[in-house]
Design an enzyme around this catalytic site. Sequence first.
Site, short mmCIF file in Angstrom:
data_model
loop_
_atom_site.label_atom_id
_atom_site.label_comp_id
_atom_site.label_asym_id
_atom_site.label_seq_id
_atom_site.Cartn_x
_atom_site.Cartn_y
_atom_site.Cartn_z
N VAL A 10 0.82 -1.22 0.00
CA VAL A 10 0.00 0.00 0.00
C VAL A 10 0.85 1.26 0.00
CG1 VAL A 10 -1.95 -1.12 1.13
CG2 VAL A 10 -0.18 -0.06 2.53
N GLY A 11 2.17 1.10 0.13
CA GLY A 11 3.04 2.27 0.12
C GLY A 11 4.49 1.84 0.01
N GLY A 16 11.67 1.98 3.10
CA GLY A 16 11.03 0.70 3.28
C GLY A 16 9.72 0.58 2.55
N ASP A 127 4.31 16.60 11.39
CA ASP A 127 4.07 16.31 9.97
C ASP A 127 2.59 16.04 9.73
OD1 ASP A 127 4.75 16.07 7.31
OD2 ASP A 127 5.31 13.96 7.46
#
Length: 735
Positions: A10-11, A16, A127
């Site tokens: 998913v990412g 990583g 963030d």
Amino acid sequence: MDQFEVLRVVGRGTAGVVRLCRRWADGELVIVKQVALSSLNKHERQAACNEIEVLDKVKHPNVVSYLDHFIEDGSLMIVMEYADSGSLFDYLQDRQEPLPESTVLRLFVQILIALDHVHKQHVLHRDLKTLNIFLHSNRQVVKIGDFGISKLLDSKSHAQSVVGTPCYISPELLENKAYGPESDVWALGCVLYELMALKRAFDAPNLPALVLKIMEGAVAPLPDTYSAQLQSLVHSMLTVDASVRPTLPAIMAAPVVQTALIDIMTDMCSLRTTPSPRAGKRSTQEPLPSRARVSRARLREWSRIVVVQDRSTTHLAVEQDFKVVTGAVGVGRVFAVTDGGSIRLWRQQNMMLSSSSPSSSSSASSATAAATRGGPKEQGTKAGSTSSAVAPTIPTWVPRRVRGLSSHRVRRMACGRCFAALITDKGLVLTFGRGDGGVLGQGNTTDIPTPTLVPALLGYEAVDVSCGATHTAVITTDSHVFTWGTSTLGALGCGPDTAVASTPRIALRPHSSDTYARVRCGHDATAVVTSGGAVWIAGANRSGRLGVDPARFPTINTFTPWSSLSSHIIDVGIGAHHVAMITRDCTCLTCGDNAWGQLGRNTSNTSSGDSALQPMSGLDDKSLVMVACGLHFTAVVTSNHEVFVCGSMRGKDDKQHAPEPTTHPTTHPTTHPTTQQHHVPRLISLATHTLASAQGGVRHETVVAPSGKKQVVEVHASDHTLLVLLALRVRSAIS
């Protein structure tokens, strides 16, 4: 990774890969973030470990939950909760039309609650952006995540490094200034703007142009479909000057936010993802013979409200199915909280009587009954209307309405001199009344006629509240004690330099494994009772009432444990010059001044007082379960639901009725309520209840002795008034 089935990636990033996995053990969908440690430098490895530390610290329903971590094949694996509805960024990208304001507020308030909780754990997100905000449960629940560059802060530190996504960076970061929570508020303002405009607040084709826009604080106009109040809130959060940017509690207190905030908290039932371990421990404590235990049987019963003042006792008339959960009494005011969470208020008015009329007693009695039923005041003026002489007065209690609570259910309540505080079933704290000295906790001295949320406590769940004459104290589920108001003699417990606090301050933090069970405020003093039976005390040590030598310690400015206690304490009452405590063995210990007989002991009247706790006299055969103290009197309740009073309910300046020194050997007679009804003032109708007064004005007096199936469920005291709440037709005691 043997315990997971990998479903899809998913990412992916330079450090990583993020995968959606199914856990074999229970079939639960989880996110596993794989961080290749070998490819990271020292600072990047520190950031990865920091994310684990932060996630483990900030558990909350609106924060992505950390589940586990492990190292495999040189990679750090972080297992986290899966938010099944994608990111907020993706949701907004798919929108063609602006979101309704109600939807914007529902999403925004959840982010606000989560960020407030994070800040209370001394963590800056650093963030915050729509890509790091996730949706769950068909987009009904919002969760913030990605704490990889968050920084744990102590109470005095500020983050120094410039980090974060450029479009959400605050002006102070661009100037390389030290920053704190204000930078997260800026980013939150950017998120709110994006929710409304469906585009970023600050965007530009290159970095210099973006920096210029941020430093100018220039944003495009928002759609006019949104209210002026919401647009004003966005612009205040995007103020370039960080010093005037609103704090998170101030944002929570904004009227445009409060309705959505209450709705979200009601839907979620609590701000916490799991019960507090401290709160859980409290529930396992041995049941105590206290207010909470006695009152559990009352919820299904008809209640009565009895107000005792000096030699007068008044039953406030209520409808037959009226059920009281709790109550409070102040100067000229009586509050009762119903089982439905609403509040009833009675205000005292003095009605003049004629001493020349032989029928004045019966007429006044009828007038009092009519007034307490809410009847016209004219009925109370007929008694002795032909007399022009100065006539005595009796108290008349007139019902009034308390407005502004339609969206709240009240659970606890307390009353100060000219103000009141309450706790809802969701743990919210509201105050109203006179605002002098910051007693309302709203950050100012403004009077507030209707109950209003205390902004600084919106991120906490309150469980108990108590008010002194000019200060308030609250206990939260995580065992913090907050105080606010005015006390020049240390009752706030915040140190010698804090005499006025217009916003709540943490006065007492958790100590060891003991939890704070009850808080009791009195005249310039505050006591906190722990579940383990200890007592923490702060305030004026008049006559040694706080258990130490008043010559050496005239005041105790910070909360201090009562060191001389040898008994397990379950309740405390605080008078002007004395203190009374109920032990788990159902005895009452008192100390301080006994000039008015308020200690309930056969001791001489001394000016220095007695700092040693000693049991009351004459009540050895009674099991005492509750206590309340006025200025110069003490009231205790027995397990048989009798209320005994010692001391005086008259004003101290009333020289005509000042008591003689207590030199008689019979200052603690055993009373027989059924045989002393002739001591009841003739103007008072007690129905099946009796009032028995002893001679001398400083003896124990059985004020209310219910017979048959009646229970005393609570007692409260103010300066010269005692409030007794009764339950009628009790079928069984529930313990």
